[in-house]
Design a protein around this motif. Structure first.
Motif, short mmCIF file in Angstrom:
data_model
loop_
_atom_site.label_atom_id
_atom_site.label_comp_id
_atom_site.label_asym_id
_atom_site.label_seq_id
_atom_site.Cartn_x
_atom_site.Cartn_y
_atom_site.Cartn_z
N ARG A 118 -2.98 -2.27 -23.41
CA ARG A 118 -2.25 -1.11 -22.90
C ARG A 118 -0.96 -0.87 -23.71
O ARG A 118 -0.55 0.27 -23.89
CB ARG A 118 -1.94 -1.28 -21.41
CG ARG A 118 -3.21 -1.13 -20.55
CD ARG A 118 -3.71 0.31 -20.59
NE ARG A 118 -5.01 0.48 -19.99
CZ ARG A 118 -5.26 0.71 -18.69
NH1 ARG A 118 -4.25 0.76 -17.83
NH2 ARG A 118 -6.49 0.88 -18.27
N GLY A 152 -11.16 -1.30 -17.75
CA GLY A 152 -11.80 -1.65 -19.02
C GLY A 152 -10.83 -2.03 -20.12
O GLY A 152 -11.06 -2.96 -20.89
N SER A 153 -9.72 -1.31 -20.20
CA SER A 153 -8.74 -1.58 -21.26
C SER A 153 -7.46 -2.18 -20.69
O SER A 153 -6.45 -2.26 -21.40
CB SER A 153 -8.41 -0.27 -21.98
OG SER A 153 -7.80 0.64 -21.07
N ARG A 192 -17.56 6.75 -17.90
CA ARG A 192 -16.96 7.59 -16.88
C ARG A 192 -17.91 7.62 -15.68
O ARG A 192 -19.14 7.62 -15.86
CB ARG A 192 -16.77 9.03 -17.38
CG ARG A 192 -15.63 9.19 -18.36
CD ARG A 192 -14.27 9.05 -17.65
NE ARG A 192 -13.14 9.22 -18.56
CZ ARG A 192 -12.50 8.23 -19.19
NH1 ARG A 192 -12.87 6.97 -19.00
NH2 ARG A 192 -11.48 8.49 -19.97
N MET A 199 -2.10 0.95 -26.77
CA MET A 199 -2.42 2.35 -26.44
C MET A 199 -1.14 3.17 -26.25
O MET A 199 -1.04 4.31 -26.71
CB MET A 199 -3.28 2.40 -25.17
CG MET A 199 -4.69 1.86 -25.35
SD MET A 199 -5.52 1.48 -23.78
CE MET A 199 -5.57 3.10 -23.00
N GLY A 209 -5.26 7.03 -23.87
CA GLY A 209 -6.64 6.70 -23.51
C GLY A 209 -7.57 7.30 -24.54
O GLY A 209 -7.21 8.28 -25.21
N VAL A 210 -8.74 6.72 -24.66
CA VAL A 210 -9.69 7.25 -25.65
C VAL A 210 -10.45 8.43 -25.07
O VAL A 210 -10.78 9.40 -25.76
CB VAL A 210 -10.63 6.13 -26.17
CG1 VAL A 210 -11.59 5.64 -25.10
CG2 VAL A 210 -11.40 6.60 -27.39
N GLY A 211 -10.74 8.39 -23.76
CA GLY A 211 -11.50 9.46 -23.11
C GLY A 211 -10.57 10.62 -22.79
O GLY A 211 -9.45 10.41 -22.29
N LEU A 256 -8.55 0.04 -28.28
CA LEU A 256 -9.09 -0.55 -27.04
C LEU A 256 -10.55 -0.96 -27.17
O LEU A 256 -11.15 -1.44 -26.20
CB LEU A 256 -8.91 0.43 -25.86
CG LEU A 256 -9.24 1.90 -26.05
CD1 LEU A 256 -10.64 2.14 -26.50
CD2 LEU A 256 -8.93 2.67 -24.79
N HIS A 279 -11.47 0.59 -12.76
CA HIS A 279 -11.27 1.26 -14.06
C HIS A 279 -10.28 0.45 -14.91
O HIS A 279 -9.23 0.94 -15.32
CB HIS A 279 -10.78 2.70 -13.89
CG HIS A 279 -11.01 3.53 -15.12
ND1 HIS A 279 -11.30 4.87 -15.09
CD2 HIS A 279 -11.02 3.22 -16.44
CE1 HIS A 279 -11.46 5.35 -16.32
NE2 HIS A 279 -11.28 4.35 -17.16
#
Ligand code: DGY
Length: 314
Positions: free
Chosen positions: A284, A277-278, A228, A287, A71-73, A96, A275
């Motif tokens: 996925r 988004g990606s 978020r 990622m 994940g990016v976050g 993503l 949630h």
């Protein structure tokens, strides 16, 4: 073989690659007692942005060298503490961007064109019994404020181009871009038809979108959140949507996922996603591949592909 703790799920493709190169311990099969006895052997953690690495787990891993986050976050990982301990943290940026940007645009268009209402109108048979549905709003030529003009924020601005928007933005600092910069978020919200949140989560952005910002966005305004849940004051958002102080909200993220307040679920002027988004097969997979690439490169060479900014100098 290096011992790796997997927190959260992983695809079969990820598991196959990791199991060939490491001894993989799945956190779901263990508990803190097990970790206290076995944690010293673990050098790497693979986790995701939701689960992160809780402080008690980090404490139980004295020889942890690296955390690979899917994940990016990464607001669920204490990056400052990781740096202090010399632990490398990686995430999955860029792969993503396009997908999350698509999600933001979909949410915005779904709000403007009342996709939920009109879909229900057709399914209920109301079209046949009551005639044409009420008109919706055009998404053309809107002023769209982006909160957090990073890589995904820029991808959102690019994807919106066909709707001929005026893009403005608010972020910690002014960037070298042609869009108008607002140093004050409430001022920007007052100037916008749409506010799109794509700033990282964490303490510095907690409830940044508060009652004042929502009131400034106003009864004709639309809030989109693909960042978020913590970035928006959810209670204030519910109040604003219920009272009509804010027009619409398209939300992919929530304060206490997967819990979504009933008030938000009941409102007609919201479009809600889990949630996602990606969450396409293709993105996925990309990622997952980058998560494992980072892990294996660190195991084999001591280097990584996509360190979080805080770890760039480790
Ligand atoms: C992330 O990677 O942080 C996103 O929230 C996934 O959708």
């Amino acid at each position: 073989m290096p011992e790796v703790l997997l927190i959260g799920g992983a695809s079969d493709a990820m598991l196959t690659r990791m199991e060939a190169a490491c001894t993989l311990h799945q956190w779901a099969d263990h508990d803190m007692a097990w970790l206290q006895s076995n944690g010293a052997a673990i050098t790497h953690v693979v986790t995701n942005g939701g689960a992160g690495v809780q402080p008690a787990i980090m404490d139980a891993l004295p020889n942890l060298k690296m955390i690979s986050c899917y994940g990016v976050g990464y607001d669920s990982i204490d990056a400052a503490e990781a740096v202090r301990r010399g632990i490398m943290v990686t995430h999955t940026p860029d792969v993503l961007n396009a997908e999350v940007a698509t999600t933001a645009v979909l949410l915005m268009l779904a709000c403007y064109r009342e996709m939920r209402r009109d879909d229900a109108y057709v399914r209920s048979g109301a079209w046949e019994t009551h005639g044409a549905a009420p008109l919706t709003r055009s998404a053309e030529n809107q002023t769209i404020g982006i909160l957090g003009l990073g890589r995904i924020g820029q991808a959102i601005a690019d994807k919106l181009a066909p709707w001929n928007p005026t893009i403005v933005y608010h972020s910690r600092s002014k960037k070298d871009v042609a869009y108008t910069y607002y140093a004050d978020l409430t001022d920007m919200a007052a100037a916008c038809d749409v506010l799109i949140c794509i700033t990282p989560g964490g303490p510095s952005t907690n409830k940044l979108v508060n009652a004042d910002v929502l009131a400034a966005l106003g009864p004709d305004g639309t809030l989109i959140n693909v960042s978020r849940g913590s970035v928006v004051d959810e209670a204030a958002l519910i109040d604003a949507l219920q009272s009509g102080a804010l027009g619409w909200a398209g939300l992919d993220v929530f304060e206490h996922e997967p819990h979504v307040p009933k008030a938000l679920r009941d409102l007609p002027n919201t479009v809600l996603l889990p949630h996602a988004g990606s969450a396409t097969v293709e993105t996925r997979a990309a990622m997952g591949a980058l998560t494992v690439d980072n892990l294996l490169q660190h195991i084999e060479k001591g280097t990584v592909i996509s360190a979080i900014p805080e770890c760039a100098d480790l």
